[in-house]
Scaffold this motif. Sequence first.
Motif, short mmCIF file in Angstrom:
data_model
loop_
_atom_site.label_atom_id
_atom_site.label_comp_id
_atom_site.label_asym_id
_atom_site.label_seq_id
_atom_site.Cartn_x
_atom_site.Cartn_y
_atom_site.Cartn_z
N CYS A 178 -33.29 39.91 -20.19
CA CYS A 178 -32.48 39.16 -21.35
C CYS A 178 -31.25 40.06 -21.43
O CYS A 178 -30.99 41.10 -21.22
CB CYS A 178 -33.38 39.10 -22.41
N CYS B 89 -31.57 43.53 -22.92
CA CYS B 89 -32.08 44.45 -21.90
C CYS B 89 -30.85 44.74 -20.95
O CYS B 89 -30.50 45.88 -20.35
CB CYS B 89 -33.09 43.97 -21.16
N ALA C 90 -37.31 46.27 -19.59
CA ALA C 90 -37.78 45.19 -20.03
C ALA C 90 -38.23 44.91 -21.58
O ALA C 90 -38.26 46.13 -22.11
CB ALA C 90 -39.17 44.94 -19.21
N CYS C 91 -38.42 43.74 -22.12
CA CYS C 91 -38.84 43.90 -23.44
C CYS C 91 -39.63 42.46 -23.62
O CYS C 91 -39.83 41.84 -22.71
CB CYS C 91 -37.75 43.40 -24.47
N CYS D 25 -38.33 39.30 -22.13
CA CYS D 25 -38.05 39.03 -20.88
C CYS D 25 -39.07 39.53 -19.78
O CYS D 25 -38.96 39.30 -18.38
CB CYS D 25 -36.65 39.40 -20.67
ZN LIG Z 1 -35.53 41.96 -22.61
#
Ligand SMILES: [Zn+2]
Length: 776
Positions: A160, A163, A181-182, A185
């Motif tokens: 995303c 990130c 990552a988060c 995403c």
């Molecule tokens: Zn992310």
Amino acid sequence: MTKRQKIFVTGRVQGVGFRPAVYRLACRLGLAGAVYNDTKGVTIELQGEEKTIVEFLARLQSDDKPPLAEIKSAAAVDAPVIHGDDKFTIRPSDSQGTALSQVTADIAACRDCLAEMADKNDFRYGYPFINCTNCGPRYSIVKTIPYDRPNTTMSAFEMCPKCAAQYSDVTDRRFHAQPVACPACGPKIWLTDSAGRTIEAQSGNAIAQAATVLRAGKIVAIKGIGGFHLAVDALAEQAVQRLRRRKRRDHKPFAMMAGSIETIKKYAIVSEFAEQVLKSPQSPIVLLPKKKDSSIAPSVADGVETFGFMLCYAPLHYLLFAQGIEVLVMTSGNIADEPLICKNEAAIEKLGQVADAFLMHDREIYRQVDDSVIHFIDGQPVPLRRARGYVPTPIFMEGNCREDIFATGSDLKTTFCFAKRNQLICSEHIGDLEDAEVYHHYISSIEHLRRLFEVEPKVVVCDLHPAYLSTQYARSLSGVKIVQVQHHWAHIASVLVEHGLSGPVIGIVCDGTGYGTDGAIWGCECIIASLEKFERFGHLAYYDLPGADKASKEAIRPLLSLLKKSWGKDFRLANLDWLLEQIKPEPHENTTYDIRNTKYIIDQLDRGVNCVQTSSLGRVFDAVAAMLALGGYNHFDAQLPMALEAIIESGIEDHYNFELISSANQAMQLDLGKTLKQLIADVQKGLGAGTISAKFHNTLSIALLAMAKQARESTKLDTVALSGGVFCNRYLTNRLIKQLKQDGFGVLLNREFPANDGGLSLGQAAIAGDVLKREF
Ligand SMILES: [Zn+2]
Ligand SMILES: [Zn+2]
């Protein structure tokens, strides 16, 4: 005055965020220059005021060092000032400088990431896949090189904007962190039943519900970094027994995981050193002395004196333990001795009958990696199993190999090793090749890592044992030169190369099985060894081993043979039936030691049918354990020797007699006939088994010391290298080291690789590397 210096940094400085850290520091201090990888580490070019360069170096080795970096040396030389150079740049590495080192090991969640995960205001609050340059999966997610996101299993997830911004900002902790990552995403987590049907899809609820299932004494398969674990409440005896039955693992101790060091200290004795290793970025299982009367379920680790504990290392583990979990058995997700399972579908298919629920995620594990296991010898951490966290960190050799080398390792606790240029890269623990699935995994792993490290082996090195599957595999390869290396020589070579030495040294190698140059099965050897050659100086006097493969499992076989050797052909007249009768029959095997069975083995010995000569020390341990009624069967490697070690009474200094026999044209022989006779007399007298075990261990220690002294007298060498599986025995090894040192010997041990066959491929590769140096 402006100066320019080139600094050559060695140590663990590649793939750990070292170049961005150098960049940030140089920019902050206003220094110009460049940083790039080279074949031995990293080169930094700095241009600016001399005192600023000095400050830079001081800071780089303290506050500004990335957490995972380890600087071994930093040598500076002056270079001509480049006029007009006013910027600092990260230069792409030349191809000679990368390839092998750019993939690093999987690393436990770092403090910064854990703080963010616990911070309600952070956009990764409660996210089980949080990571940064200083932590997270690496080796287990890489499909191919270069190590970039599209070449990892993270390619399935598009970053995303948030990130992506961190990923491309050189000043950010997540600069070029490939698995970044988060929740928006990245990978997701869910809980399924044993058939793979989703019970809970929302991440936080899935973890909470998994904890509830565990608290109810059920088994949960948890997908982690290197594969699935099978988890169960370690305080619930019935639950642990159920796991043993379902996993078909009757005896081998289970490892455990706890959420904090304080929890571990409730159940085991944790030294300051052990605490450091537990908390290290590698986060291995550490063997710790049990505390008496702990509430850990008895069947977690029966018959050994230690518990294997690790701390949480994946963010997911932390979230699970935050649900009020105390301590879990966390054992490899597999059946019996098959390879660790790492794919979702395979987990449901193979473990559906074992686990009651699955905590799953969709970050694919490309390469399964078991947990590493560390214990302490001579006050230092040493691996018993080298895998997650340590692989694929290379060992550096002096000089370059002219050709790439592939070393097959042994058939037990197998690892393999590649040598390329000045690096030796060992695979993680693969397992015992006799299991067909492990063998298949071995072959595919060789191919994968060969491509990953861009190795084109021209030389293949294997064991001397003609029946080893690894030997047969080597022989099946075409267009390569095959080098066969004697087992015990390879063990000593592994010690030499770890210490950057080429020998010669006095090598003492004690283990179960190693094919000898004379066709006998060696196993207690004193050799004078360098990387170039070895000579057998002494060994345990040969005895017959009846029944080939069965002999390494059934203690009755070496036992009868040793009795016969000590008492002569008519040992049955020595009235030893009482001794044979107390050997525990095995309910699981068709080998109850009734009189018919022993008769059959004795007949085998008398006629020399299906017998092989051996100097194996491992089998002597089996026999002694059986005589002390500790069991008659090794359900897993070294079960009986470990049981014998576990009962040692402390503070015993007595020992038995032994003989060292030298003759003109033969290697020196260690005869334990007197030892066994005295030991049996002690058993008959009713002396405590713990005392007898101590006396037996003490005897071996002084016998090996005596052999080393004879070797010193004849060779004038005064350094002893110890290796082989028997030196995983802490009592014997610590005692022998102490006695050798008191006698003026220098003592070398395996430090970063296992002393058991897990280190063998390293030694094989080192010997072949030395052959190449001389042949070209
Ligand atoms: Zn992310
Ligand atoms: Zn981190």
